[in-house]
Design an enzyme around this catalytic site. Structure first.
Site, PDB file in Angstrom:
ATOM      1  N   LYS A 183     -12.966   4.727  13.098  1.00 45.89           N
ATOM      2  CA  LYS A 183     -14.710   3.881  13.351  1.00 45.89           C
ATOM      3  C   LYS A 183     -14.653   2.461  13.030  1.00 45.89           C
ATOM      4  O   LYS A 183     -16.231   2.213  13.583  1.00 45.89           O
ATOM      5  CB  LYS A 183     -13.426   4.070  11.108  1.00 45.89           C
ATOM      6  CG  LYS A 183     -15.037   4.449  10.403  1.00 45.89           C
ATOM      7  CD  LYS A 183     -14.465   4.185   9.216  1.00 45.89           C
ATOM      8  CE  LYS A 183     -14.162   5.453   8.111  1.00 45.89           C
ATOM      9  NZ  LYS A 183     -13.574   5.892   7.679  1.00 45.89           N
TER      10      LYS A 183
ATOM     11  N   ALA B 157       3.554   0.009   7.976  1.00 41.66           N
ATOM     12  CA  ALA B 157       3.539  -0.571   8.613  1.00 41.66           C
ATOM     13  C   ALA B 157       4.367  -0.760   9.558  1.00 41.66           C
ATOM     14  O   ALA B 157       4.277  -0.515  10.827  1.00 41.66           O
ATOM     15  CB  ALA B 157       2.932  -1.953   8.603  1.00 41.66           C
TER      16      ALA B 157
ATOM     17  N   GLU C 103       1.119  -8.215  -4.193  1.00 42.44           N
ATOM     18  CA  GLU C 103       0.860  -9.274  -2.913  1.00 42.44           C
ATOM     19  C   GLU C 103      -1.078  -9.599  -3.865  1.00 42.44           C
ATOM     20  O   GLU C 103      -1.004 -11.312  -3.626  1.00 42.44           O
ATOM     21  CB  GLU C 103       0.554  -8.567  -1.538  1.00 42.44           C
ATOM     22  CG  GLU C 103       2.247  -7.975  -1.574  1.00 42.44           C
ATOM     23  CD  GLU C 103       2.201  -8.257  -0.061  1.00 42.44           C
ATOM     24  OE1 GLU C 103       1.397  -7.598   0.657  1.00 42.44           O
ATOM     25  OE2 GLU C 103       3.335  -9.052   0.793  1.00 42.44           O
TER      26      GLU C 103
ATOM     27  N   LYS D 257       7.619 -13.888   5.027  1.00 43.50           N
ATOM     28  CA  LYS D 257       6.673 -12.659   6.120  1.00 43.50           C
ATOM     29  C   LYS D 257       5.626 -13.270   7.042  1.00 43.50           C
ATOM     30  O   LYS D 257       5.204 -12.302   7.909  1.00 43.50           O
ATOM     31  CB  LYS D 257       5.686 -13.126   4.422  1.00 43.50           C
ATOM     32  CG  LYS D 257       4.983 -11.932   4.534  1.00 43.50           C
ATOM     33  CD  LYS D 257       5.756 -10.728   3.962  1.00 43.50           C
ATOM     34  CE  LYS D 257       3.639  -9.984   3.743  1.00 43.50           C
ATOM     35  NZ  LYS D 257       4.110  -8.884   2.946  1.00 43.50           N
TER      36      LYS D 257
HETATM   37  P1  FAD Z   1      -4.237   2.425   8.838  1.00 41.53           P
HETATM   38  O1  FAD Z   1      -3.089   0.708   8.881  1.00 41.53           O
HETATM   39  O2  FAD Z   1      -4.828   2.289   7.775  1.00 41.53           O
HETATM   40  O3  FAD Z   1      -4.831   2.487   9.467  1.00 41.53           O
HETATM   41  C1  FAD Z   1      -5.493   3.894   9.543  1.00 41.53           C
HETATM   42  C2  FAD Z   1      -7.042   3.547  11.142  1.00 41.53           C
HETATM   43  O4  FAD Z   1      -7.990   4.791  10.936  1.00 41.53           O
HETATM   44  C3  FAD Z   1      -8.149   2.094  10.776  1.00 41.53           C
HETATM   45  O5  FAD Z   1      -8.308   1.373  11.898  1.00 41.53           O
HETATM   46  C4  FAD Z   1      -9.067   3.246   9.868  1.00 41.53           C
HETATM   47  O6  FAD Z   1     -10.213   2.415  10.479  1.00 41.53           O
HETATM   48  C5  FAD Z   1      -9.391   4.190  11.152  1.00 41.53           C
HETATM   49  N1  FAD Z   1     -10.176   5.588  10.449  1.00 41.53           N
HETATM   50  C6  FAD Z   1      -9.950   6.182   9.356  1.00 41.53           C
HETATM   51  N2  FAD Z   1     -10.371   7.818   9.245  1.00 41.53           N
HETATM   52  C7  FAD Z   1     -11.323   7.239  10.190  1.00 41.53           C
HETATM   53  C8  FAD Z   1     -12.324   8.711  10.599  1.00 41.53           C
HETATM   54  N3  FAD Z   1     -12.393   9.364   9.909  1.00 41.53           N
HETATM   55  N4  FAD Z   1     -12.183   7.756  11.847  1.00 41.53           N
HETATM   56  C9  FAD Z   1     -12.116   7.129  12.418  1.00 41.53           C
HETATM   57  N5  FAD Z   1     -11.370   6.227  12.131  1.00 41.53           N
HETATM   58  C10 FAD Z   1     -11.380   6.451  10.921  1.00 41.53           C
HETATM   59  N6  FAD Z   1       3.811  -2.060   5.033  1.00 41.53           N
HETATM   60  C11 FAD Z   1       4.369  -3.562   4.435  1.00 41.53           C
HETATM   61  O7  FAD Z   1       5.652  -2.450   6.255  1.00 41.53           O
HETATM   62  N7  FAD Z   1       4.605  -4.162   5.034  1.00 41.53           N
HETATM   63  C12 FAD Z   1       4.009  -5.023   4.039  1.00 41.53           C
HETATM   64  O8  FAD Z   1       3.731  -6.346   4.058  1.00 41.53           O
HETATM   65  C13 FAD Z   1       2.523  -4.016   4.156  1.00 41.53           C
HETATM   66  N8  FAD Z   1       1.547  -4.750   2.972  1.00 41.53           N
HETATM   67  C14 FAD Z   1       0.507  -4.242   2.451  1.00 41.53           C
HETATM   68  C15 FAD Z   1      -0.899  -4.473   1.973  1.00 41.53           C
HETATM   69  C16 FAD Z   1      -2.056  -4.344   1.213  1.00 41.53           C
HETATM   70  C17 FAD Z   1      -2.452  -4.522   0.560  1.00 41.53           C
HETATM   71  C18 FAD Z   1      -1.786  -3.004   1.288  1.00 41.53           C
HETATM   72  C19 FAD Z   1      -3.604  -2.188   1.035  1.00 41.53           C
HETATM   73  C20 FAD Z   1      -1.107  -2.540   2.376  1.00 41.53           C
HETATM   74  C21 FAD Z   1       0.165  -2.548   3.028  1.00 41.53           C
HETATM   75  N9  FAD Z   1       1.282  -2.220   3.530  1.00 41.53           N
HETATM   76  C22 FAD Z   1       2.639  -2.536   3.878  1.00 41.53           C
HETATM   77  C23 FAD Z   1       1.336  -0.908   4.222  1.00 41.53           C
HETATM   78  C24 FAD Z   1       0.940  -0.693   5.687  1.00 41.53           C
HETATM   79  O9  FAD Z   1      -0.523  -1.691   5.455  1.00 41.53           O
HETATM   80  C25 FAD Z   1       0.679   0.670   5.691  1.00 41.53           C
HETATM   81  O10 FAD Z   1       1.420   1.656   5.470  1.00 41.53           O
HETATM   82  C26 FAD Z   1      -0.408   0.503   7.225  1.00 41.53           C
HETATM   83  O11 FAD Z   1      -1.809   0.002   7.077  1.00 41.53           O
HETATM   84  C27 FAD Z   1      -0.425   2.631   7.813  1.00 41.53           C
HETATM   85  O12 FAD Z   1      -0.857   2.240   9.286  1.00 41.53           O
HETATM   86  P2  FAD Z   1      -1.540   3.108   9.533  1.00 41.53           P
HETATM   87  O13 FAD Z   1      -1.596   2.931  10.961  1.00 41.53           O
HETATM   88  O14 FAD Z   1      -0.676   4.928   9.562  1.00 41.53           O
HETATM   89  O15 FAD Z   1      -2.780   3.545   9.114  1.00 41.53           O
END
Ligand code: FAD
Length: 401
Positions: free
Chosen positions: A38, A314, A167, A374
């Site tokens: 996106k 993550a 957090e 962290k």
């Molecule tokens: P995301 O990181 O959410 O990425 C999804 C991507 O897809 C984004 O770039 C988005 O823009 C894109 N996207 C979505 N829909 C579309 C679309 N229709 N078209 C094009 N692009 C699109 N996990 C840990 O392991 N340790 C931590 O300390 C931790 N802390 C966290 C703190 C916070 C505040 C939050 C919110 C989460 C935390 N997590 C943590 C959880 C972790 O961030 C998620 O599990 C992780 O981001 C998942 O990764 P992902 O690649 O699946 O998705």
């Protein structure tokens, strides 16, 4: 014969790890990788709570995607509108992309459980933009308090005491003295209330670590309402239901962290899913569509030793990205796929500057040690994606703060 087309949708932890690992393994003469996202930047989702609380800026959590790609990989900025897995096409705002193999990493979306007013009035920590909006909103509410002295403007309710909520609260309470001074608000007028439907906070951590976190935050003025669910929200009040019955808390800020679900794009596709999340095979592809892999929060992967799904983190998303890149390489070389075997290192929850709780390699840490861990993890994640160059640009150097 043309090149094998691999399309990766979503450049979060999972999609980006897939693309950067895969580009090192394949020959650009035979394979093209297209990474679609996106935005033209990746945001560190695990740092978003800091941006939401104004500890760092939204810019600090983002970095450009294109410079990380080379040779076989191309970046396309577009929103994915539909996945037509029967015709092997990705439909986007920037055209239609055909694929031989697809990797879906569209992350999470906010789940409001149909609670009245969440959609219209609650804030969410779901991307860089929404995080920075929270900080702007809080400042605007405190400015209103300075003008009108009405309690709702100085009250912040956080819905949910999981990782994200805790957090955020940790970072927020670091900022409150500064905000109180800037907007001439007496410290005692400021309220941070955390409403949690469960009996305790931070599920996934031991009882002693969750108790430590609660006591540390309570000592800094946070009020916890456990066994208490948010049941409605307006621009002036958050209504909760707890052991004492219903209460409308005068608050003009609700930060909603209590619910996430998978992507609506997945839900609307013919990939079988539950709430936009896909139960994948141990090899991380889909039984009905073996050329489709799913990564990160979009995927449900069962831990075969405990027979329950791995939590959406993550750490797991990045490891799955690497595993998918390996399996794609196996497919290109006509070798059998290998099952995903995560190397779980533990988890660390920040409680603000210099404090946290951690469970790493079966050992528990609290306080400054957890906070240092962290930051080391944050830097390590940058290193895995962009090497020392990315650490130099975005790394957290003051690790003892
Ligand atoms: P995301 O990181 O959410 O990425 C999804 C991507 O897809 C984004 O770039 C988005 O823009 C894109 N996207 C979505 N829909 C579309 C679309 N229709 N078209 C094009 N692009 C699109 N996990 C840990 O392991 N340790 C931590 O300390 C931790 N802390 C966290 C703190 C916070 C505040 C939050 C919110 C989460 C935390 N997590 C943590 C959880 C972790 O961030 C998620 O599990 C992780 O981001 C998942 O990764 P992902 O690649 O699946 O998705």
């Amino acid at each position: 014969m043309g090149k094998t087309k691999i399309v990766v949708v979503g450049a979060g932890y999972g999609g980006l790890a897939t693309a950067v690992t895969l580009q090192r393994k394949v020959n650009a003469d035979n394979v093209s990788i297209t990474l679609i996202n996106k935005n033209d930047y990746h945001y560190e989702t695990t740092w978003l709570h800091e941006a939401a609380a104004g500890v760092i800026s939204a810019n600090d959590v983002c970095y450009e995607i294109e410079p990380l790609l080379k040779d076989s990989a191309t970046f396309v900025q577009a929103t994915v509108e539909a996945l037509d897995v029967d015709s092997k096409q990705v439909l986007t705002t920037n055209g239609v992309f055909n694929y031989d193999y697809l990797v879906v990493g569209l992350g999470f979306e906010v789940q409001d459980y149909g609670i009245p007013g969440i959609k219209e009035h609650a804030q969410s920590i779901s991307n860089a933009l929404s995080a920075s909006k929270i900080w702007t909103h809080i400042n605007a509410q405190f400015a209103m308090y300075e003008k009108e002295q009405s309690p709702e403007y100085a009250t912040i309710v956080v819905g949910g005491a999981g990782f994200t909520g805790i957090e955020f609260i940790g970072s927020l309470v670091d900022q409150l003295p500064k905000l109180a001074q800037a907007y001439h608000i007496p410290q005692e007028a400021l309220r941070v209330i955390c409403a949690e439907a469960d009996t305790s906070i931070l599920p996934g951590f031991s009882e002693s670590l969750s108790l430590y976190a609660k006591q540390q935050l309570e000592a800094r003025g946070v009020e916890f309402l456990t066994q208490t669910a948010v049941i409605g929200v307006t621009d002036k009040a958050v209504t909760v239901r707890g052991p004492q019955g219903e209460e409308a808390i005068a608050a003009s800020t609700l930060v909603w962290t209590a619910g996430v679900k998978g992507s609506a794009v997945i839900e609307q596709s013919s990939i079988p899913s539950t709430g936009g999340r896909v139960q994948v095979l141990p090899t991380l592809n889909v039984a009905d569509y073996p050329e489709v892999f799913v990564v990160g929060d979009s995927a449900i992967v069962t831990d075969r030793y405990h027979q329950k799904p791995y939590p959406p983190t993550a750490q797991i998303a990045m490891q799955q990205g690497e595993a998918i890149a390996n399996n794609l390489q196996h497919l290109l070389e006509d070798e059998p796929l290998t099952p995903f075997m995560p190397n779980l290192k533990g988890s660390v929850c920040s409680l603000g500057s210099g404090d946290g709780v951690a469970l790493v390699k079966e050992r528990e840490y609290t306080g400054r040690k957890a906070a240092v861990l962290k930051k080391m993890i944050d830097n390590h994640a940058l290193f895995l994606v962009g090497g020392p160059g990315l650490i130099a640009k975005k790394g957290k150097f003051n690790i003892f703060k």
